[in-house]
Write a protein that holds these residues in place. Sequence first.
Motif, short mmCIF file in Angstrom:
data_model
loop_
_atom_site.label_atom_id
_atom_site.label_comp_id
_atom_site.label_asym_id
_atom_site.label_seq_id
_atom_site.Cartn_x
_atom_site.Cartn_y
_atom_site.Cartn_z
N TYR A 1 0.60 -1.47 -0.22
CA TYR A 1 0.16 0.16 0.13
C TYR A 1 0.80 1.13 0.23
N ARG A 2 1.58 1.08 0.65
CA ARG A 2 2.78 3.60 1.15
C ARG A 2 3.35 3.29 -0.46
N THR A 3 3.79 1.87 -1.13
CA THR A 3 4.75 1.87 -2.68
C THR A 3 3.96 2.25 -2.61
N CYS A 4 2.46 2.06 -3.31
CA CYS A 4 0.97 2.11 -4.13
C CYS A 4 1.35 3.60 -4.03
N GLU A 5 1.28 4.25 -2.55
CA GLU A 5 0.65 5.36 -2.60
C GLU A 5 1.99 7.01 -3.20
N ALA A 6 3.21 6.21 -2.95
CA ALA A 6 4.34 6.64 -3.64
C ALA A 6 4.16 6.64 -4.74
N ALA A 7 3.98 5.41 -5.73
CA ALA A 7 4.41 5.46 -6.96
C ALA A 7 3.67 6.79 -7.04
N ALA A 8 1.73 6.53 -7.00
CA ALA A 8 0.62 7.37 -7.12
C ALA A 8 1.37 8.97 -7.18
N ALA A 9 1.77 9.43 -6.13
CA ALA A 9 2.19 10.46 -5.77
C ALA A 9 3.34 11.10 -6.96
N ALA A 10 4.11 10.17 -6.86
CA ALA A 10 5.60 10.08 -8.19
C ALA A 10 4.94 10.44 -9.78
N GLY A 11 3.90 9.44 -9.96
CA GLY A 11 3.36 10.03 -11.47
C GLY A 11 3.25 8.40 -11.48
N VAL A 12 3.98 8.04 -11.17
CA VAL A 12 5.13 6.37 -11.68
C VAL A 12 3.94 4.83 -12.03
N ALA A 13 3.82 4.19 -13.38
CA ALA A 13 3.06 3.59 -13.34
C ALA A 13 3.11 2.49 -12.25
N VAL A 14 1.86 1.76 -11.98
CA VAL A 14 2.19 0.48 -11.48
C VAL A 14 2.28 -0.74 -11.68
N GLY A 15 3.12 -2.02 -11.62
CA GLY A 15 2.96 -3.03 -12.44
C GLY A 15 3.29 -4.26 -11.49
N ALA A 16 2.42 -4.63 -11.92
CA ALA A 16 2.50 -6.02 -10.52
C ALA A 16 3.91 -7.26 -10.95
N HIS A 17 4.71 -7.16 -9.93
CA HIS A 17 5.35 -8.19 -10.00
C HIS A 17 5.28 -9.57 -9.50
N VAL A 18 4.52 -10.23 -10.04
CA VAL A 18 3.89 -11.84 -9.29
C VAL A 18 5.69 -12.10 -9.22
N GLY A 19 4.93 -13.16 -8.30
CA GLY A 19 6.01 -14.45 -8.09
C GLY A 19 6.14 -16.06 -7.79
N TYR A 20 6.41 -17.22 -7.79
CA TYR A 20 6.12 -17.83 -6.56
C TYR A 20 6.10 -17.88 -5.94
N ARG A 21 5.13 -18.70 -4.29
CA ARG A 21 5.55 -18.42 -3.49
C ARG A 21 6.37 -18.67 -2.96
N ASP A 22 7.55 -17.61 -2.37
CA ASP A 22 8.82 -18.28 -1.40
C ASP A 22 9.28 -17.18 -0.94
N LEU A 23 8.91 -16.77 -0.14
CA LEU A 23 9.30 -16.00 0.85
C LEU A 23 10.97 -16.14 0.85
N ALA A 24 11.04 -17.32 1.62
CA ALA A 24 12.05 -17.97 2.25
C ALA A 24 13.42 -17.20 1.25
N GLY A 25 13.28 -18.31 0.19
CA GLY A 25 14.58 -17.68 -1.10
C GLY A 25 13.81 -16.42 -2.57
N PHE A 26 13.03 -15.72 -1.72
CA PHE A 26 13.17 -14.49 -2.23
C PHE A 26 12.11 -14.51 -3.70
N GLY A 27 11.62 -15.96 -4.18
CA GLY A 27 11.40 -16.02 -5.31
C GLY A 27 12.49 -16.86 -6.25
N ARG A 28 13.33 -16.52 -6.15
CA ARG A 28 14.93 -16.82 -6.96
C ARG A 28 14.57 -18.90 -7.14
#
Length: 256
Positions: A44-71
């Motif tokens: 939410y905070r990042t979307c707010e900051a992007a909107a305020a900066a006029g930057v387009a929001v993209g969904a960075h989707v990944g595997y369900r892998d928090l421990a491995g940072f999706g790598r």
Amino acid sequence: MDLNADLGEGFGRWALGDDVGLLGVVSSANIACGFHAGDPSIMYRTCEAAAAAGVAVGAHVGYRDLAGFGRRFVDVAPAELTADVLYQLGGLDACARAAGTRVSYVKPHGALYNALGTHEAQADAVVDAVRAFDPSLPVLGLPGAVWLKRAEVAGLPVRYEAFADRAYTGRGTLVDRRSPGAVLHSGAEIVQRCLSLAVDGQVRAVDGRVVRMRVDSLCVHGDTAGAVGIARAVRDALAGAGVAVEAVAGEPPRIA
């Protein structure tokens, strides 16, 4: 030419990269959707900051892998992967809309991004998720990737990207991150790479070959030393070459 960067990749009290600094440079923000990184507050905070900066929001989707940072590759069933991507798209879009904008494109992360280059079943699964969510949503990825070919056949708008600081093979694929020289660290080399891609549509591979590439967007990574300064140098160099920087999906949308 679009400039994109991966943002919102912290978790809880842990932060990664200078998101605020990068939002002053890039035109598109690939925001982590909680599976490889990110959490509802950060999203939410990042979307707010992007909107305020006029930057387009993209969904960075990944595997369900928090421990491995999706790598790490995950051999997930296609139906489950479709549901996972839908869940991430819906969560980020809720945050974006509450912040006065919306998700305007999709870019996979890490191991999923790499797998979608050749893995047909997972490629179809991700395409199915995007089509179910919003068939007008552009998808962003590596030229030649199987999932982009499937996306195009399915009628999704396709956009192609290159990486400012990654080495390429003679086949136009990324050199494995674990290999020596896979990531560029010289600011001057990165700037020259981006100019070559933006102006000439080509990149020099590690074997010396020149690879032609269609590029709509350049990814500048935010988790390396001096990332914001390098991103700014890239943007300035593009401007100096007469290349306008604008979001890959057009103007970032605003929600009334």
